[in-house]
Enzyme design. Structure first.
Site, PDB file in Angstrom:
ATOM      1  N   ASP A  23       0.834  -1.195   0.000  1.00  0.00           N
ATOM      2  CA  ASP A  23       0.000   0.000   0.000  1.00  0.00           C
ATOM      3  C   ASP A  23       0.876   1.256   0.000  1.00  0.00           C
ATOM      4  O   ASP A  23       1.988   1.248   0.525  1.00  0.00           O
ATOM      5  CB  ASP A  23      -0.902  -0.015   1.261  1.00  0.00           C
ATOM      6  N   TRP A  28       2.981   8.015  -1.887  1.00  0.00           N
ATOM      7  CA  TRP A  28       4.429   8.208  -2.066  1.00  0.00           C
ATOM      8  C   TRP A  28       4.681   9.134  -3.251  1.00  0.00           C
ATOM      9  O   TRP A  28       5.491  10.063  -3.173  1.00  0.00           O
ATOM     10  CB  TRP A  28       5.087   6.836  -2.291  1.00  0.00           C
ATOM     11  N   ASN A  71     -10.381  -2.867  -6.775  1.00  0.00           N
ATOM     12  CA  ASN A  71      -9.538  -1.876  -7.463  1.00  0.00           C
ATOM     13  C   ASN A  71     -10.054  -1.480  -8.850  1.00  0.00           C
ATOM     14  O   ASN A  71      -9.586  -0.508  -9.440  1.00  0.00           O
ATOM     15  CB  ASN A  71      -8.081  -2.373  -7.594  1.00  0.00           C
ATOM     16  N   ARG A 187       1.707  -5.087   6.086  1.00  0.00           N
ATOM     17  CA  ARG A 187       1.004  -4.042   5.340  1.00  0.00           C
ATOM     18  C   ARG A 187       1.798  -2.750   5.461  1.00  0.00           C
ATOM     19  O   ARG A 187       2.144  -2.327   6.570  1.00  0.00           O
ATOM     20  CB  ARG A 187      -0.420  -3.827   5.845  1.00  0.00           C
TER      21      ARG A 187
HETATM   22  C1  FPP Z   1      -1.599   0.323  -3.386  1.00  0.00           C
HETATM   23  O1  FPP Z   1      -1.141   1.647  -3.476  1.00  0.00           O
HETATM   24  C2  FPP Z   1      -1.076  -0.477  -4.459  1.00  0.00           C
HETATM   25  C3  FPP Z   1      -1.831  -1.048  -5.443  1.00  0.00           C
HETATM   26  C4  FPP Z   1      -3.284  -0.905  -5.537  1.00  0.00           C
HETATM   27  C5  FPP Z   1      -1.242  -1.831  -6.513  1.00  0.00           C
HETATM   28  C6  FPP Z   1       0.050  -2.540  -6.224  1.00  0.00           C
HETATM   29  C7  FPP Z   1       0.830  -2.558  -7.480  1.00  0.00           C
HETATM   30  C8  FPP Z   1       2.170  -2.514  -7.597  1.00  0.00           C
HETATM   31  C9  FPP Z   1       3.058  -2.567  -6.446  1.00  0.00           C
HETATM   32  C10 FPP Z   1       2.860  -2.376  -8.931  1.00  0.00           C
HETATM   33  C11 FPP Z   1       2.623  -3.438  -9.945  1.00  0.00           C
HETATM   34  C12 FPP Z   1       2.630  -4.824  -9.435  1.00  0.00           C
HETATM   35  C13 FPP Z   1       3.426  -5.836  -9.854  1.00  0.00           C
HETATM   36  C14 FPP Z   1       3.228  -7.189  -9.292  1.00  0.00           C
HETATM   37  C15 FPP Z   1       4.508  -5.642 -10.819  1.00  0.00           C
HETATM   38  P1  FPP Z   1      -2.220   2.806  -3.585  1.00  0.00           P
HETATM   39  O2  FPP Z   1      -2.314   3.239  -4.998  1.00  0.00           O
HETATM   40  O3  FPP Z   1      -3.507   2.343  -2.982  1.00  0.00           O
HETATM   41  O4  FPP Z   1      -1.580   3.910  -2.717  1.00  0.00           O
HETATM   42  P2  FPP Z   1      -2.354   5.027  -1.907  1.00  0.00           P
HETATM   43  O5  FPP Z   1      -3.158   4.338  -0.851  1.00  0.00           O
HETATM   44  O6  FPP Z   1      -1.241   5.837  -1.344  1.00  0.00           O
HETATM   45  O7  FPP Z   1      -3.190   5.763  -2.890  1.00  0.00           O
END
Ligand code: FPP
Length: 250
Positions: A23, A28, A71, A187
């Site tokens: 997360d 970031w 998502n 997490r």
């Molecule tokens: C949460 O951050 C992350 C995700 C919903 C997606 C995770 C994806 C990756 C790490 C990159 C691609 C994956 C692979 C396996 C190559 P967020 O966007 O919810 O962050 P926020 O809560 O700060 O908005």
């Protein structure tokens, strides 16, 4: 300290199954004046580093929550960017997975993914299926309640009756069938919840929360979480005396 010199990172103290809720990519990026997509790109680099470290330490099962069934509600442009990154990851990493004995698996409804992603994943799963050293499970289009509903439907379709249902049987119908339950769930980015991730499998998992956002979660952060885990007392409902007795400590 290396894994050779740090006893907390020796195989008997490490989780057999590590599961991670990645997360904080968006926050970031925003904190740096970057786009959310750039945050996900940085997050994909962290995925590579974490897989490398887990393989190096000999953690045999790693599950990463990459895309939840919820998502889909994100802006279309972000969803597309995430799938492009995933495709890039598969194309670049499959040769390495083959070299290092890593078997790629998907937890989730793979048939609900865009056709190019689905095709690439199915090929990668087949190509790496003989990997014996590590299972890399990507939770994609995944939700734990949906997984349980699917398991119940499949059990009924297989004609199982009430007397056939046991905890083990339910486990066998989940995506994680054949793999141990997660010992540790990490997490990142400050939130302290499971967000529909492996709810059945995590009944006895240790939970570790860090405020670091996923792109900043480096090898040292992972080692720190693993060292913290190594010092946990896992009792599974028993008393500490019973645990010590079983370990032959008393
Ligand atoms: C949460 O951050 C992350 C995700 C919903 C997606 C995770 C994806 C990756 C790490 C990159 C691609 C994956 C692979 C396996 C190559 P967020 O966007 O919810 O962050 P926020 O809560 O700060 O908005």
């Amino acid at each position: 300290m290396t894994s050779q010199t740090n006893p907390s990172l020796s195989p008997e103290n490490l989780p057999r199954h590590l599961a991670i809720i990645m997360d904080g990519n968006g926050r970031w990026a925003q904190a740096r004046g970057m786009s959310r997509t750039e945050g996900h790109r940085a997050g994909a680099n962290t995925v590579r580093d974490v897989v490398t470290r887990c393989r190096e330490l000999g953690i045999p099962h790693l599950t990463l929550y990459a895309f939840s069934s919820e998502n889909w509600n994100r802006p279309q442009s972000e969803v597309s960017a995430l799938f492009s990154l995933l495709l890039e990851f598969i194309q670049k990493e499959v040769p390495r997975m083959l070299r290092e004995g890593i078997s790629l698996k998907v937890f989730g409804d793979i048939d609900g993914l865009p056709v190019a992603v689905r095709t690439a994943l199915k090929l990668a799963i087949k190509t790496t299926a003989r990997g014996r050293d590590m299972d890399l499970n990507l939770a994609l289009n995944y939700g734990s309640r949906g997984e349980i509903v699917r398991a119940v439907r499949n059990m009924m379709a297989d004609g199982l009756g009430p007397e056939d249902i046991s905890e083990e049987r339910i486990s066998a119908y989940l995506y994680s069938s054949g793999q141990p339950d997660p010992d540790l769930v990490i997490r990142t980015s400050g939130e302290q919840r499971l967000s529909n991730f492996l709810l059945y499998q995590c009944a006895y998992s240790e939970l570790y929360f860090t405020t670091k956002p996923w792109p900043a979660f480096d090898k040292e952060s992972l080692d720190q979480a693993l060292c913290d885990y190594a010092h946990r007392q896992r009792r599974f409902g028993r008393t500490q005396e019973q645990v010590d007795e079983q370990k032959g400590r008393v």
